[in-house]
Design a protein around this motif. Structure first.
Motif, PDB file in Angstrom:
ATOM      1  N   ARG A  38       0.287   5.630   0.522  1.00  0.00           N
ATOM      2  CA  ARG A  38      -0.616   6.762   0.733  1.00  0.00           C
ATOM      3  C   ARG A  38       0.198   8.042   0.622  1.00  0.00           C
ATOM      4  O   ARG A  38       1.308   8.143   1.169  1.00  0.00           O
ATOM      5  CB  ARG A  38      -1.277   6.670   2.109  1.00  0.00           C
ATOM      6  N   GLU A  97      -4.386   7.287  -2.555  1.00  0.00           N
ATOM      7  CA  GLU A  97      -3.974   5.993  -1.990  1.00  0.00           C
ATOM      8  C   GLU A  97      -3.994   4.911  -3.061  1.00  0.00           C
ATOM      9  O   GLU A  97      -4.805   4.930  -3.972  1.00  0.00           O
ATOM     10  CB  GLU A  97      -4.817   5.596  -0.773  1.00  0.00           C
ATOM     11  N   LYS A  98      -3.017   3.961  -2.946  1.00  0.00           N
ATOM     12  CA  LYS A  98      -2.865   2.895  -3.928  1.00  0.00           C
ATOM     13  C   LYS A  98      -2.677   1.575  -3.197  1.00  0.00           C
ATOM     14  O   LYS A  98      -1.985   1.537  -2.184  1.00  0.00           O
ATOM     15  CB  LYS A  98      -1.596   3.151  -4.757  1.00  0.00           C
ATOM     16  N   TYR A  99      -3.301   0.494  -3.713  1.00  0.00           N
ATOM     17  CA  TYR A  99      -3.128  -0.851  -3.131  1.00  0.00           C
ATOM     18  C   TYR A  99      -2.818  -1.832  -4.239  1.00  0.00           C
ATOM     19  O   TYR A  99      -3.365  -1.727  -5.343  1.00  0.00           O
ATOM     20  CB  TYR A  99      -4.418  -1.297  -2.405  1.00  0.00           C
ATOM     21  N   SER A 100      -1.924  -2.750  -3.951  1.00  0.00           N
ATOM     22  CA  SER A 100      -1.706  -3.817  -4.929  1.00  0.00           C
ATOM     23  C   SER A 100      -1.507  -5.123  -4.201  1.00  0.00           C
ATOM     24  O   SER A 100      -0.994  -5.143  -3.081  1.00  0.00           O
ATOM     25  CB  SER A 100      -0.493  -3.475  -5.806  1.00  0.00           C
ATOM     26  N   LYS A 118       4.237   4.140   3.123  1.00  0.00           N
ATOM     27  CA  LYS A 118       3.973   2.910   2.369  1.00  0.00           C
ATOM     28  C   LYS A 118       4.335   1.706   3.211  1.00  0.00           C
ATOM     29  O   LYS A 118       5.068   1.836   4.207  1.00  0.00           O
ATOM     30  CB  LYS A 118       4.732   2.888   1.044  1.00  0.00           C
ATOM     31  N   TRP A 147       0.837  -1.208   0.000  1.00  0.00           N
ATOM     32  CA  TRP A 147       0.000   0.000   0.000  1.00  0.00           C
ATOM     33  C   TRP A 147       0.860   1.241   0.000  1.00  0.00           C
ATOM     34  O   TRP A 147       2.010   1.220   0.442  1.00  0.00           O
ATOM     35  CB  TRP A 147      -0.988  -0.021   1.175  1.00  0.00           C
TER      36      TRP A 147
END
Ligand SMILES: [Zn+2]
Ligand SMILES: [Zn+2]
Length: 306
Positions: A163, A302-305, A279, A161
């Motif tokens: 942010r 925000e990003k999630y992988s 992160k 993640w």
């Protein structure tokens, strides 16, 4: 006005080049056809006064009773003796431009539509069916694939993640300007060029070429089919121009600088700064911490992988 003898082709026997004024074919004696097309086979001028008079008499007339053609100078029909006064129909005069003057009878070729090839149309149908066949085979393949697929268990083994907060910081900046905005603290001031004023200081003599109309001229611009087997020159007029050199005065300008007071001052302003980031690879995402009164958030991402 120069006069020329035209020609016409016989549609009965195919004899080419009957003299324009001849009312009958020189070979077979058939009458000149009603839709006769006169053309110019040579540019040789007619000098015979009698023929020139005939050319200028007007277009040939068509007898209302027997359809025979007669010269304008004839008052009665050559064939049946009817009066010219009873006939209104005449051969038409036609104007040609210099490049369009006919030099032969220029028969338009008869149009024959192209034959449709059977082979080609069969090929076209084949072209239409082939893609349809490919599409339907693909659909059948897809249905079969899905029907025999067994579900797979998916296990999540890791995560990532990120942010980010876009921020602005409140900073004391040094700026220059023609005035001090509210809140600005003066550091120094000096005279500087604000703009230039254009002032005419005189003129300079110059020359230029101009096109001047000095008259008109008459020239041969084509030929006229007189409707009686003769042609004559068509005249047109055009303007004649001459290139002349003339002198004129061009203004000369000087740039005069205008000075004003420019200020250097300090001022507090919000400015975009580097974003704050957090992160991790766990399942506990958190936001970066913003502290103090000289920093503020303007956007968050925000990003999630997996
Ligand atoms: Zn003929
Ligand atoms: Zn007649």
């Amino acid at each position: 006005m120069a006069v020329y003898v035209g020609r016409w082709d016989c549609t009965s026997c195919g004899n080419i080049g009957n003299l324009g004024p001849n009312l009958h074919c020189e070979k077979c004696g058939s009458p000149r056809p009603e839709n006769v097309k006169f053309y110019m086979a040579s540019d040789q001028e007619v000098l015979d006064k009698k023929k020139i008079a005939q050319a200028k008499a007007g277009s040939d007339w068509v007898c209302a009773f027997c359809n025979s053609q007669n010269h304008a100078t004839q008052n009665t029909c050559n064939s049946c003796g009817a009066s010219k006064n009873d006939s209104e129909k005449k051969l038409k005069e036609k104007d040609y431009n210099i490049n369009d003057i006919p030099t032969n009878s220029q028969k338009t070729p008869t149009y024959s539509p192209p034959k449709k090839s059977l082979k080609k149309s069969k090929l076209k149908i084949g072209c239409l069916y082939l893609p349809a066949l490919i599409v339907s085979l693909s659909i059948i393949f897809l249905i079969l694939t899905f029907a025999f697929t067994t579900p797979i268990k998916v296990e999540v083994v890791g995560t990532h993640w990120e942010r980010k907060i876009e921020i602005e910081r409140y900073l004391l900046l040094t700026e220059n300007g023609w005035s001090i905005p509210p809140g600005g603290q003066l550091i120094s001031q000096h005279k500087a060029i604000h703009h230039y004023n254009q002032i005419q200081t005189g003129t300079v003599t110059k020359t230029r070429n101009i096109h001047v109309k000095v008259g008109t001229e008459t020239y041969v611009c084509g030929k006229r089919d007189l409707g009686n087997g003769y042609f004559e020159d068509r005249y047109c007029t055009r303007d004649i121009y001459e290139t002349r050199t003339e002198t004129y005065e061009e203004p000369v300008y000087k740039q005069i600088p205008v000075y004003k007071t420019e200020y250097t001052y300090k001022i507090w302003r919000w400015k975009k700064a580097n974003p704050l980031k957090e992160k991790g690879n766990d399942f506990k995402p958190k936001w970066p911490v913003i502290s103090g009164n000289k920093i503020r958030a303007i956007d968050s991402i925000e990003k999630y992988s997996i």
